[in-house]
Design an enzyme around this catalytic site. Structure first.
Site, PDB file in Angstrom:
ATOM      1  N   ASP A 298       0.818  -1.205   0.000  1.00  0.00           N
ATOM      2  CA  ASP A 298       0.000   0.000   0.000  1.00  0.00           C
ATOM      3  C   ASP A 298       0.858   1.264   0.000  1.00  0.00           C
ATOM      4  OD1 ASP A 298      -2.251  -1.523  -0.057  1.00  0.00           O
ATOM      5  OD2 ASP A 298      -2.872  -1.134   2.011  1.00  0.00           O
TER       6      ASP A 298
ATOM      7  N   ALA B 278      -6.441   2.852   7.822  1.00  0.00           N
ATOM      8  CA  ALA B 278      -5.000   2.889   8.059  1.00  0.00           C
ATOM      9  C   ALA B 278      -4.708   3.415   9.467  1.00  0.00           C
ATOM     10  CB  ALA B 278      -4.328   3.735   6.971  1.00  0.00           C
ATOM     11  N   TYR B 279      -3.890   4.465   9.583  1.00  0.00           N
ATOM     12  CA  TYR B 279      -3.457   4.979  10.883  1.00  0.00           C
ATOM     13  C   TYR B 279      -4.650   5.390  11.750  1.00  0.00           C
ATOM     14  CZ  TYR B 279      -0.321   7.606  14.051  1.00  0.00           C
ATOM     15  OH  TYR B 279       0.377   8.076  15.127  1.00  0.00           O
ATOM     16  N   SER B 280      -5.640   6.019  11.130  1.00  0.00           N
ATOM     17  CA  SER B 280      -6.812   6.460  11.888  1.00  0.00           C
ATOM     18  C   SER B 280      -7.507   5.291  12.576  1.00  0.00           C
ATOM     19  CB  SER B 280      -7.792   7.179  10.943  1.00  0.00           C
ATOM     20  OG  SER B 280      -8.990   7.508  11.602  1.00  0.00           O
TER      21      SER B 280
ATOM     22  N   SER C  53      -6.179   2.520  13.626  1.00  0.00           N
ATOM     23  CA  SER C  53      -5.369   2.037  14.750  1.00  0.00           C
ATOM     24  C   SER C  53      -5.481   2.951  15.965  1.00  0.00           C
ATOM     25  CB  SER C  53      -3.904   1.896  14.326  1.00  0.00           C
ATOM     26  OG  SER C  53      -3.301   3.159  14.143  1.00  0.00           O
TER      27      SER C  53
END
Length: 297
Positions: A77, A193-195, A197
């Site tokens: 990704d 994605a990061y959000s 987590s």
């Protein structure tokens, strides 16, 4: 019949996948496809005994051939996100072969290359338009003009000494003063994605929303909030170090706290190639292991 042209983008990866790359190029040559390869990736391949010299190359958005049918990203990704900087606002469709791990964006598996490309070349696919974010500053031009993100734009504290305060306004109305390690502004694509987590919700692409997710907020009542994609978010950062880090997908810069930020929907979208079997919810179920009960194993 006019010859089909495609571009190939990639980054350095484990040499164990070179046989899959060799097979890909063999297949494309057999199908009489005209190939143009990103020059840094091509140099990496040639240093790893790649057997196909003298291919056409490109290096930036400016010299990317504009008459290609699609761009093929080889990697994970992260490679797909880097490929967006090459595609930009050209509208050229992009497909990803997954040599990485999770593969939300690059969802063609390396052992399915030939069957997937058969479908793409036979136009047995659909296009998913994905919204991007753009960030600007009153202090300087950001990221050499590559100030857009397919996944997220994030503000971080500069070091590990203390939290930062982020004053956030939406269309000039105060949203909140976040006391936290940082703040993530994610697209629907970046919501997995990061959000995610950091406790953010999953947002379906095309829903017309972004999500603002705090990173380790001091006040536990401060939760992620879903906002309209038509908003403009203004950020002002306070920090003891008088510096903070701004990231735009895989790119990052250190800025002084005098730099105020404006974040809004980018003026263009990205066209992702999706095969007929690749439904969004199927991808979620497979990648997030929904419905899998570990007690069955």
């Amino acid at each position: 019949m006019e010859q089909t042209k495609i571009a190939i983008f990639g980054r350095i990866f484990n040499s164990t996948v070179i046989p899959y790359v060799d097979h890909l190029f063999y297949y494309l040559t057999k199908r009489n496809i005209q190939i143009s390869v990103h020059i840094e990736f091509y140099d990496f391949l040639l240093k790893n005994n790649f057997s196909r010299p003298n291919l056409a190359t490109f290096s930036t958005h400016e010299d990317l051939p504009k008459d290609i049918s699609f761009l093929l990203s080889l990697g994970g990704d992260g490679t797909m996100l880097a490929a967006v900087s090459i595609i930009r606002d050209s509208g050229i469709p992009i497909a990803g072969i997954n040599f990485g791990r999770l593969g939300f964006l690059a969802n063609i598996q390396k052992n399915e290359i030939e069957s997937a490309l058969n479908q793409i070349l036979n136009k047995q696919f659909h296009i998913q338009k994905r919204t991007l974010l753009a960030v600007e500053s009153n202090h300087k031009d950001l990221f050499n003009g590559e100030n857009f993100a397919l996944n997220d734009i994030t503000v971080f504290r500069f070091d590990s000494s203390s939290m930062i305060t982020i004053d956030a306004k939406i269309d000039n109305e105060l949203l909140n003063s976040y006391w936290a390690d940082g703040l993530i502004i994610a697209t629907p694509t970046g919501s997995t994605a990061y959000s995610l987590s950091c406790g953010g919700p999953i947002i379906m692409p095309g829903s017309g929303n972004f999500v603002i997710t705090p990173i380790s907020p001091h006040n536990l009542n401060v939760r992620p909030i879903v906002v309209s994609e038509n908003m403009t978010l203004h950020l002002r950062i306070e920090s003891r170090t008088e510096k903070f880090i701004l990231s735009c997908d895989s790119k990052s810069e250190t800025l002084p706290t005098v730099a105020e930020l404006s974040i809004r929907k980018a003026p263009f979208s990205v066209n992702l190639i999706r095969l007929e079997k690749d439904g969004y919810f199927r991808t979620l179920r497979e990648k997030l292991l929904w419905g899998i009960d570990v007690r069955n194993y």
